[in-house]
Design an enzyme around this catalytic site. Structure first.
Site, PDB file in Angstrom:
ATOM      1  CE1 TYR A 461       0.503  -2.833   2.716  1.00 40.75           C
ATOM      2  CE2 TYR A 461      -1.190  -4.751   3.355  1.00 40.75           C
ATOM      3  CZ  TYR A 461      -0.274  -4.217   2.405  1.00 40.75           C
ATOM      4  OH  TYR A 461      -0.018  -4.631   1.272  1.00 40.75           O
ATOM      5  CB  SER A 541       2.021  -1.027  -0.693  1.00 42.95           C
ATOM      6  OG  SER A 541       1.800  -1.688  -1.814  1.00 42.95           O
ATOM      7  CG  ASP A 624       6.396   0.919  -7.107  1.00 43.55           C
ATOM      8  OD1 ASP A 624       6.233  -0.356  -7.584  1.00 43.55           O
ATOM      9  OD2 ASP A 624       6.019   1.187  -6.480  1.00 43.55           O
ATOM     10  CG  HIS A 659       6.160  -1.724  -4.150  1.00 46.77           C
ATOM     11  ND1 HIS A 659       5.304  -0.713  -4.302  1.00 46.77           N
ATOM     12  CD2 HIS A 659       5.711  -2.611  -3.235  1.00 46.77           C
ATOM     13  CE1 HIS A 659       4.210  -1.020  -3.619  1.00 46.77           C
ATOM     14  NE2 HIS A 659       4.396  -1.902  -2.982  1.00 46.77           N
TER      15      HIS A 659
END
Length: 689
Positions: A461, A541, A624, A659
């Site tokens: 991430y 994301s 989203d 999302h």
């Protein structure tokens, strides 16, 4: 891994949009794919064709049906959310296993019989309408809850009577990124909302002018009273909470994703009292730990990059922070008050530790945890020494514990039974050197009987001060059960080691995140953990951005890549919904210095023709409104148009999903079955039929 013929990609029309930004001409041929799929027939047709292409390809993959069957078995275990006490009642969510949404239960005390209070599974035929945030009144007689439809961040708030289960007439619209806080008398609640979007731009318009409101039970939304707003500063977000004694409304204001807040105090005992600034300037993190009368305890990074506890006398002539628990070597991640104790949850090398302290900061013991795992603290109160917390790890599903902070006694409140043996898996933490020598941790999850290199998924991430800590996922366990290895790298940009770790991977330092990821991939192969030509990269994301950027920079390292709901156009991310908040981490594309950094790694703008790319399955969803799907649409179209080899470059587009939050269990299982089958094919993992 031998390649297969490239699927016949549909012809995506190329537009002629070209812009000159800071002296550089930027082509954006797929700008039209930013339009809303609900209102633009051309985008809708493109989505239909791309979805069929991906579905047809996925249906040919060996073992995909077997993966889904086994995943359903692994997912079919009882799951519990963190409970909340209100009056004599305990509220918590519980999923029997394969329910699309988790119902809410209530029981009278610890020994009471659970009673179903809200079942969101009855709200929509496709299971895509979810119970989101909820909060019981202090006496436990009423509950305000948020309805999330199709994965959107927008919320509709409703109220029910806990004794009867009857839903009241109250209906509040346009709540988003909101807290929920009851007035002490239970006559109403505080929440945050934005103005209603204009011109059909519900899922794309920028979020501006959020305000805090009070809703009195039994009245229409039009009668709600505005408690706090900053029309002169429309970019500020405001979230409110009420102190334990009910006297104070504390409003925490922020502008972006950084934990930099202003604090405003409203005296609810004096209805006409003007809001009073407690902390001015968006400079530091402030989280209310609890209050005892006029003494407020805060978790803050003020003069403490790894955070500390301070107390403020809010009625002093000049409220000044007084240190209670100093900064330590480990990052202080969470804290709450339970009776006369502070319960402190630390991160040490991305693993949880829990300590106790008195309200004046003296050490009062530790809480023994089963091993490498993650703790989440429930909300405690000064009136009650007990609180709930959750514990889980990669091979251990989340259990709910009750902690008596006064005695240190710990007991299990709820624990699930699972269809596998946790002892059959190992979780190992390793450290590796990044390009600049920085020591970076990773978790390696494998079967205990694993030997030699194996097809491996590397997950990362690296952003927004978010820490990747051990947590249970049936999907991860299935990949490992099949003989694969799953690795989580704690890249810079996250919050694992405090502010310095976050700052080391954002803004002009963002390349460090990609370097950390590349170094992780090289380490896994060099150490014989990942098989050569058998490494896949995964992220969602901001992690989807990570995948896109790293694959552009080092396509040779990976056999497959699965970027999910990613931020792929770094020059226009700030134009939609919540995108404007992200300038804290990414920088502002309208400023030349930031533009230069963003242009250098933007996944959409840096696809390298002439290089052999891994197989790529882009994943997004039509609802989203956090990272609008146009990011993934444009990126997928650019991949398909580029000369980057003969491996497939496809896009999977979920319908009636957003999302991630609120996604029905059946859709989650279907998505993972598709992704794991795709990765298995291109990494060489043999899937049982």
């Amino acid at each position: 891994m031998p390649s297969s013929p490239t699927p016949p990609y549909p012809q995506t029309p190329r537009g002629t949009v070209r812009e000159t930004l800071f002296g550089e001409t930027i082509a954006d041929p797929y700008r039209w794919l930013e339009n809303d799929v609900r209102t633009d027939p051309q985008v809708r047709d493109w989505v239909t064709v791309q979805s069929k292409l991906a579905a047809d390809y996925l249906s040919t993959l060996p073992g995909r049906a077997a993966i889904e069957r086994r995943m359903k078995t692994l997912w079919d275990y009882e799951r519990f959310g963190l409970p909340e006490r209100a009056g004599k009642r305990i509220f918590y969510q519980r999923n029997t296993g394969l329910q699309n949404q988790s119902p809410l239960y209530v029981q009278e005390g610890a020994a009471g019989t659970p009673r179903l209070l809200i079942d969101p599974n009855a709200w929509a035929k496709d299971g895509a309408t979810a119970l989101a945030e909820w909060k019981a009144s202090d006496d436990g007689k009423r509950l305000v809850y948020a309805v999330q439809d199709g994965g959107t961040d927008w919320r509709t708030l409703k109220v029910l009577d806990v004794a009867t289960g009857a839903v009241q007439s109250d209906d509040v619209q346009w709540a988003k990124f909101t807290g929920l806080a009851w007035a002490k008398d239970g006559a109403g609640f505080f929440y945050s909302r934005f103005p209603a979007p204009e011109g059909g731009a519900t899922f794309q318009s920028l979020n501006l002018n959020q305000a805090v409101w009070y809703h009195a039970i039994g009245t229409p939304q039009s009668a709600d009273r505005q408690m706090f707003a900053t029309p002169d500063r429309p970019k500020l977000n405001h979230v409110a909470e009420v102190t334990e004694d009910g006297r104070w409304l504390l409003v925490r204001s922020s502008e972006g994703t950084d934990a930099r807040f202003e604090l405003t105090l409203i005296d609810l005992a004096a209805p006409k009292a003007a809001p009073r600034t407690l902390v001015r300037g968006l400079e530091n993190s402030w989280a209310l730990v609890g209050s005892v009368g006029q003494t407020f305890y805060f978790l803050t990074d003020l003069a403490a990059p790894r955070q500390r506890i301070v107390a403020i006398d809010v009625e002093a002539a000049t409220p000044t922070p007084r240190e209670i628990v100093p900064e330590g070597e480990a990052k202080l991640e969470e804290a709450t008050i339970a009776g006369d104790r502070l319960v402190l949850s630390y991160l040490r090398d991305a693993k949880s530790e829990v300590r106790l302290a008195t309200l004046d900061g003296r050490a009062a013991g530790t809480v023994a945890l089963p091993g490498i795992g993650t703790v989440m603290l429930g909300e405690g109160t000064h009136a009650d020494p007990t609180l709930f917390y959750s514990y889980g790890s990669y091979a251990v599903p989340t259990s709910i514990h009750t902690l008596d902070a006064a005695t240190g006694r710990d007991s299990v409140f709820r624990a699930p039974k699972v269809a596998f043996d946790p002892a059959a898996f190992t979780v190992e933490q390793r450290f590796y050197a990044s390009k600049d020598g920085t020591r970076v941790p990773m978790f390696v999850i494998r079967r205990k009987d694993a030997t030699g290199p194996a097809p491996t998924i590397l997950y990362g991430y690296g952003g927004f001060d978010i820490s990747l800590t051990p947590g249970f996922s049936p999907a991860v366990l299935q990949w490992v059960e099949m003989g694969g290895t799953y690795v989580v790298a704690n890249l810079r940009g996250g919050g694992e080691y405090g502010n310095a770790w976050h700052d080391g991977g954002r803004l002009a330092n963002k390349q460090n995140v990609f370097d950390d990821c590349i170094a992780a991939a090289e380490y896994l192969v060099a150490q014989g953990i990942a098989s050569k030509d058998g490494l896949a990269l995964s992220g969602r994301s901001n992690g989807g951005l990570l995948v896109g950027a790293v694959v552009n920079q080092r396509p040779d390292l990976f056999a497959a890549a699965i970027p999910g709901v990613g931020v792929m156009d770094m020059l226009r991310f700030d134009r939609f919904t919540a995108g404007r908040y992200w300038v804290d981490d990414y920088g502002d594309p309208s400023k030349e210095a930031d533009f230069r950094v963003l242009r250098a790694y933007s996944p959409y703008h840096n696809i390298r023709a002439g290089k052999a790319y891994p197989a790529i399955m882009v994943a997004t969803a039509d609802t989203d409104d956090r990272v609008v799907p146009g990011h993934s649409f444009k990126y997928a179209a650019a991949l398909q148009a580029a000369d980057i080899g003969d491996k497939p470059h496809l896009i999977r587009i979920e319908t009636r999903a957003g999302h991630g939050s609120g996604k029905p269990t059946d859709k989650v299982i279907e998505e993972y079955a598709d992704l794991w089958a795709f990765v298995a094919k291109w990494t060489g993992l043999k899937v049982p039929e």
